[in-house]
Design a protein around this motif. Structure first.
Motif, PDB file in Angstrom:
ATOM      1  N   PHE A  41      53.721  49.130  14.748  1.00 31.37           N
ATOM      2  CA  PHE A  41      53.243  48.141  13.785  1.00 31.37           C
ATOM      3  C   PHE A  41      54.445  47.456  13.129  1.00 31.37           C
ATOM      4  N   ARG A  42      54.283  46.165  12.868  1.00 30.75           N
ATOM      5  CA  ARG A  42      55.301  45.460  12.073  1.00 30.75           C
ATOM      6  C   ARG A  42      55.331  46.033  10.661  1.00 30.75           C
ATOM      7  N   SER A  43      56.521  46.170  10.135  1.00 33.67           N
ATOM      8  CA  SER A  43      56.623  46.520   8.728  1.00 33.67           C
ATOM      9  C   SER A  43      56.011  45.384   7.895  1.00 33.67           C
ATOM     10  N   PRO A  44      55.513  45.706   6.714  1.00 29.09           N
ATOM     11  CA  PRO A  44      54.820  44.676   5.919  1.00 29.09           C
ATOM     12  C   PRO A  44      55.746  43.549   5.487  1.00 29.09           C
ATOM     13  N   THR A  45      55.135  42.401   5.201  1.00 27.96           N
ATOM     14  CA  THR A  45      55.878  41.177   4.897  1.00 27.96           C
ATOM     15  C   THR A  45      56.806  41.349   3.704  1.00 27.96           C
ATOM     16  N   PHE A  46      56.398  42.086   2.685  1.00 28.40           N
ATOM     17  CA  PHE A  46      57.246  42.211   1.503  1.00 28.40           C
ATOM     18  C   PHE A  46      58.544  42.956   1.817  1.00 28.40           C
ATOM     19  N   GLY A 363      52.323  74.175  27.364  1.00 28.39           N
ATOM     20  CA  GLY A 363      51.017  73.685  27.792  1.00 28.39           C
ATOM     21  C   GLY A 363      50.428  72.600  26.914  1.00 28.39           C
ATOM     22  N   PHE A 364      51.201  72.139  25.933  1.00 28.83           N
ATOM     23  CA  PHE A 364      50.731  71.093  25.023  1.00 28.83           C
ATOM     24  C   PHE A 364      51.503  69.792  25.256  1.00 28.83           C
ATOM     25  N   ILE A 365      50.915  68.693  24.803  1.00 20.32           N
ATOM     26  CA  ILE A 365      51.627  67.423  24.676  1.00 20.32           C
ATOM     27  C   ILE A 365      51.375  66.896  23.266  1.00 20.32           C
ATOM     28  N   ARG A 366      52.293  66.020  22.809  1.00 24.01           N
ATOM     29  CA  ARG A 366      52.118  65.349  21.523  1.00 24.01           C
ATOM     30  C   ARG A 366      52.075  63.858  21.760  1.00 24.01           C
ATOM     31  N   ILE A 367      51.025  63.221  21.278  1.00 18.30           N
ATOM     32  CA  ILE A 367      50.831  61.780  21.489  1.00 18.30           C
ATOM     33  C   ILE A 367      50.923  61.046  20.159  1.00 18.30           C
ATOM     34  N   ASN A 368      51.643  59.931  20.170  1.00 16.78           N
ATOM     35  CA  ASN A 368      51.807  59.070  19.003  1.00 16.78           C
ATOM     36  C   ASN A 368      50.674  58.052  18.981  1.00 16.78           C
ATOM     37  N   ILE A 369      49.849  58.103  17.925  1.00 19.25           N
ATOM     38  CA  ILE A 369      48.738  57.146  17.805  1.00 19.25           C
ATOM     39  C   ILE A 369      49.070  56.014  16.829  1.00 19.25           C
ATOM     40  N   GLY A 370      50.335  55.886  16.430  1.00 23.07           N
ATOM     41  CA  GLY A 370      50.754  54.805  15.545  1.00 23.07           C
ATOM     42  C   GLY A 370      50.991  53.532  16.329  1.00 23.07           C
ATOM     43  N   CYS A 371      49.929  52.984  16.876  1.00 19.31           N
ATOM     44  CA  CYS A 371      50.019  51.817  17.755  1.00 19.31           C
ATOM     45  C   CYS A 371      48.689  51.076  17.710  1.00 19.31           C
ATOM     46  N   PRO A 372      48.675  49.814  18.170  1.00 23.50           N
ATOM     47  CA  PRO A 372      47.389  49.107  18.267  1.00 23.50           C
ATOM     48  C   PRO A 372      46.404  49.897  19.120  1.00 23.50           C
ATOM     49  N   ARG A 373      45.136  49.811  18.790  1.00 20.31           N
ATOM     50  CA  ARG A 373      44.143  50.617  19.503  1.00 20.31           C
ATOM     51  C   ARG A 373      44.095  50.280  20.981  1.00 20.31           C
TER      52      ARG A 373
END
Length: 395
Positions: A41-46, A363-373
């Protein structure tokens, strides 16, 4: 103001570690990077406007914290976390992983023992071992769908050689928001054994509904004097490239020792843009963050529903915080290297692999959900297709 988290932004050719380095890191073309912990995500405008104003000045000399910077940090801690801090408690570091290394250098000698609680953020073990200390693991237990601390095991491992315990709060990768009762029991054990608590709270702003993050040092005066709290705006507002973290050390002696170590390493000055970005983030960032958390919650719900409906071999460990989701892939019956190659070559997705987080991560993975859907959906569809093909061919 309504902020747009659905917009896809091309991050290639921006010196992005997450995107531009993915092919080199994983040796595979066309992988979708869902690994390292920064958001798309883009950082906010301010924040962007504050950086622009600083850039327009045109002189980027040696930079230090200002009174207004300290007020912004203290105001955020009070407003968002109900934690009253003094401005002189705030120390600078270019990042939390470097801060952990400096803390180890400041408060231990080679051969001393340091406790971590795996599976946990992998630099914890690295800063211990690279500074020639002995790593002591107090593994978390997985009970009723979530991780809990093993206090009985911890008590057996704390001896006179243990100097530090590095706490991950909220927990990465398991996503736990530790309760007041858990933190108090941990803190009392550490006080009893004269063990300094170093609390990495970098994800402290990214908390889902029905959960509340409690800064470890805020629980009692005794904890305040026996704790170093590591914070940053970097995960919250996607500012990792600006190399600005705030290490909060109420105990004057501990603070002076930490600053002396930083001085020895000639880490005195701050990133000019990091100062501007952090101050404005903490002054004006509440509304943006609230909407970001709402969007992450929707992404988490989407991922959970998708996996439960379409990839039943995987199990989501539902996080209470962070934009990182820990997923159990053990039912696929692969060893760690096979799972890694399966994700990269068959699914064309690059998650973080669980074995890198230490014992309990296999046996695990970690997924980053900080992205557009749309990006999240693409990654999940790739994994679904690969798993379906694998299970058809599996003997």
């Amino acid at each position: 103001m309504i902020f747009d988290f659905d917009k896809e932004i091309d991050r290639y050719n921006t010196s992005s570690y997450k995107w531009d380095e993915a092919e080199r890191m994983f040796g595979e073309k066309g992988v979708l990077p869902m690994w390292t912990a920064d958001m798309d995500f883009r950082s906010p405008t301010f924040i962007i406007d504050a950086i622009k104003r600083r850039a327009e000045h045109g002189i980027f000399g040696y930079t230090v914290k200002t009174e207004s910077y300290n007020e912004a940090v203290a105001g955020w801690m009070k407003r968002r976390h109900n934690w009253n801090i003094e401005k002189d408690w705030i120390c600078f570091s270019p990042g939390i992983a470097p801060a952990l290394s400096f803390i180890v250098q400041a408060f231990t000698q080679p051969g001393d023992k340091i406790v971590i609680q795996p599976p946990v953020y992998y630099p914890f073990s690295q800063v211990v071992e690279k500074n020639e200390c002995e790593l002591v693991c107090n593994p978390l237990k997985f009970e009723n769908g979530k991780y809990v601390m093993d206090f009985d095991d911890l008590r057996t491992k704390l001896d006179s050689q243990v100097k530090l315990l590095i706490l991950c709060s909220p927990h990465n990768p398991g996503g736990r928001v530790w309760t007041k009762e858990e933190l108090i029991e941990l803190g009392e054990i550490c006080l009893e054994h004269k063990v300094l608590v170093v609390s990495d709270e970098i994800h402290f702003d990214l908390i889902y509904k029905d959960h509340t993050h409690i800064p470890f040092a805020s629980l009692s005066e005794e904890f305040t004097q026996n704790t170093i709290v590591c914070t940053a705006p970097t995960k919250t507002f996607n500012l990792a490239g600006l190399l600005t973290s705030n290490i909060i050390i109420p105990n004057r002696h501990l603070r002076e020792t930490f600053v002396e170590t930083m001085n020895k390493n000639f880490l005195v000055f701050m990133n000019s843009f990091g100062v501007a970005a952090t101050e404005n983030a903490y002054k004006y960032g509440d509304e943006w963050l609230d909407q970001c958390i709402d969007y992450l919650q929707q992404n988490l719900d989407f991922l959970t529903n998708f996996i439960e409906s379409n990839i039943k071999e995987l199990k989501v460990i539902k996080p209470e915080a962070t934009y990182l989701v820990w997923i159990d892939c053990c039912e696929l019956g692969m060893d760690d290297k096979s799972l890694e190659q399966f994700m990269l070559k068959e699914a064309k997705v690059a998650p973080s692999l669980g074995y890198g987080f230490g014992p309990g991560g296999e046996g695990f993975i970690r997924i980053n959900i900080g992205c557009p859907r749309s990006v999240l959906e693409e990654g999940l569809k790739r994994i679904e297709k690969a798993v379906n093909s694998y299970t058809v061919l599996k003997p």
